[in-house]
Enzyme design. Structure first.
Site, mmCIF file in Angstrom:
data_model
loop_
_atom_site.group_PDB
_atom_site.id
_atom_site.type_symbol
_atom_site.label_atom_id
_atom_site.label_comp_id
_atom_site.label_asym_id
_atom_site.label_seq_id
_atom_site.Cartn_x
_atom_site.Cartn_y
_atom_site.Cartn_z
ATOM 1 N N HIS A 44 0.845 -1.200 0.000
ATOM 2 C CA HIS A 44 0.000 0.000 0.000
ATOM 3 C C HIS A 44 0.876 1.243 0.000
ATOM 4 O O HIS A 44 1.746 1.391 0.853
ATOM 5 C CB HIS A 44 -0.920 0.016 1.220
ATOM 6 N N TYR A 96 -9.251 4.927 7.821
ATOM 7 C CA TYR A 96 -9.362 5.285 9.233
ATOM 8 C C TYR A 96 -10.443 6.360 9.325
ATOM 9 O O TYR A 96 -10.285 7.445 8.772
ATOM 10 C CB TYR A 96 -8.045 5.863 9.744
ATOM 11 N N PRO A 115 -3.613 -0.153 18.909
ATOM 12 C CA PRO A 115 -3.381 -0.605 17.533
ATOM 13 C C PRO A 115 -3.543 0.473 16.456
ATOM 14 O O PRO A 115 -3.228 0.216 15.299
ATOM 15 C CB PRO A 115 -4.438 -1.702 17.338
ATOM 16 N N LYS A 166 1.702 -0.278 15.019
ATOM 17 C CA LYS A 166 3.143 -0.282 15.345
ATOM 18 C C LYS A 166 3.631 -1.521 16.099
ATOM 19 O O LYS A 166 4.837 -1.762 16.185
ATOM 20 C CB LYS A 166 3.480 0.959 16.193
ATOM 21 N N TYR A 195 3.976 6.709 10.037
ATOM 22 C CA TYR A 195 3.195 5.515 9.690
ATOM 23 C C TYR A 195 4.061 4.492 8.964
ATOM 24 O O TYR A 195 4.029 3.300 9.296
ATOM 25 C CB TYR A 195 1.987 5.902 8.833
HETATM 26 C C1 PHB Z 1 -5.213 -4.645 10.808
HETATM 27 O O1 PHB Z 1 -5.326 -4.851 9.594
HETATM 28 O O2 PHB Z 1 -5.453 -5.526 11.654
HETATM 29 C C2 PHB Z 1 -4.829 -3.284 11.258
HETATM 30 C C3 PHB Z 1 -4.451 -2.350 10.319
HETATM 31 C C4 PHB Z 1 -4.118 -1.077 10.727
HETATM 32 C C5 PHB Z 1 -4.139 -0.759 12.054
HETATM 33 C C6 PHB Z 1 -4.501 -1.690 13.001
HETATM 34 C C7 PHB Z 1 -4.849 -2.970 12.605
HETATM 35 O O3 PHB Z 1 -3.819 0.509 12.432
#
Ligand code: PHB
Length: 374
Positions: free
Chosen positions: A47, A176, A269, A273, A365
């Protein structure tokens, strides 16, 4: 360097346990370098950016244009499977299903690990060093004398309700979302499996909502102002509620024991990280151990905690900040008032419009390079 891995769980458990799914560029490079990147390169999905959604509008952060770096969508348990498979193929020792693990003589030059193996026999390993890579609930940290460690903690007034579902992703990139009904995240594992999350109250029962109620809630939180948007639905195969916490313990070394990964720090989460920090820890630790064992020079191990902890705090800040900006705080919380909400929305507008701000988000990120000043 010889090593022996002892693991309390059995192999199917550690290979099936769904965890986070984003690898920083630096983690990807390390996995390739150590020769376990083949399946990741075949099945992982690169990505080059991510989507932030708030006020019913969508905004893209272009990681590649802003930083020259990208991330890889590849489940943590897939990394675990690849590491185990390589170890087994190399005929190196790894013992699953052990119990009653104890550490001894950490202040001597030959510390020991004793445990009961899966057949019930008591075993002993005499080592030069012990790496405590056993997670937040692991036993290693408990062998460090009280008073040697300092703990730091922040508990958030919300949790994540995660699902795994057999559905087609609804977006090419993660979304997000900040919404009046709380945070939501759309993520994926493949072109037919999605991983989605909803902000919920801590302690929420993962079976409290019906499948339809869950999908309806995603549609509300991901709704766009100017065009219809719905999340593709499918069979939900897993539900889990995860508390949100930031936690750090320092230093990460006590004599001949080095802590790494979640044994020494956890992150909420939101910044993806956790696994990346564990990889970064062991990169520094492996260098220190190599020097110590090959050249009888402990200077790398002496610096291990200081170097690793600087990256830990960077990730702690980033994940705390992303968490604070994207979740709705409950009204009784100091951040849960209208002022707090306007602070979030102003940050979201700024971090999706100013190039300097977008780059700040992007470089954190995708992960700052190993060796960067932190
Ligand atoms: C996930 O795909 O489980 C995932 C992706 C991004 C995040 C947290 C979890 O910030």
């Amino acid at each position: 360097m010889e090593s022996i891995v002892v693991e309390a769980r059995d192999r199917p458990y550690v290979e099936a346990r769904v965890r986070a799914g984003i690898l920083e560029q630096g983690s990807v490079d390390v996995l390739r370098e150590i020769g376990v990147g083949q399946r990741m390169d075949r099945e992982g999905i690169v990505h080059a950016g991510t989507q932030l959604r708030f006020d019913g509008t969508n905004h893209r952060i272009d990681f590649e244009a802003l930083t020259g770096r990208k991330v890889m969508v590849y489940g943590q348990q897939e990394v675990v499977k690849d590491l185990i498979a390589q170890r087994v193929a190399d005929d190196l020792p790894i013992h699953f299903g052990v119990s009653d693990v104890q550490l001894h003589d950490l202040t001597s030059t030959s510390p020991r690990v004793t445990y009961t193996d899966e057949n019930g026999a008591r075993q002993e390993i005499v080592a030069d060093y012990i790496a405590g890579c056993d997670g937040y609930h692991g036993v290693s940290r408990g062998h460090i004398p009280a008073g040697h460690l300092t703990e730091f903690e922040r508990i958030y007034p919300f949790a994540w309700f995660g699902i795994l579902a057999n559905a087609k992703p609804s977006s090419d990139e993660l979304i997000y979302a900040h919404s009046p009904r709380g945070f939501a995240l759309h993520s994926l594992r493949s072109d037919s499996v999605v991983r989605n999350y909803l902000q919920v109250a801590p302690g929420t029962d993962p079976n409290a909502m019906s499948d339809d109620e869950i999908w309806d809630e995603y549609d509300r939180r991901f709704a766009l102002q100017d065009e219809p948007f719905t999340i593709n639905r499918g069979e939900i195969t897993e539900r889990v509620v995860t508390p949100m916490r930031s936690w750090v313990v320092t230093p990460m070394r006590y004599e001949r024991l080095m802590l790494a990964g979640d044994a020494a720090h956890t992150v909420p989460p939101t910044g993806a990280k956790g696994m990346n920090l564990a990889v970064a820890d062991v990169v520094v630790l492996a260098e220190g151990l190599t020097k110590a064992l090959q050249s009888n020079d402990e200077s790398g191990l002496d610096q291990y905690s200081d170097i690793a902890v600087r990256r830990v705090w960077r990730a702690e800040h980033f994940s705390w900040w992303m968490t604070s900006m994207l979740h709705r705080f409950p009204p009784e919380h100091p951040e849960g008032d209208e002022f707090g909400l306007q602070m979030q929305l102003s940050q979201l507008r700024y971090y999706t419009s100013s190039e300097a701000a977008m780059r700040t988000l992007a470089e954190n990120y995708v992960g700052l390079p190993f060796g960067a000043a932190l």
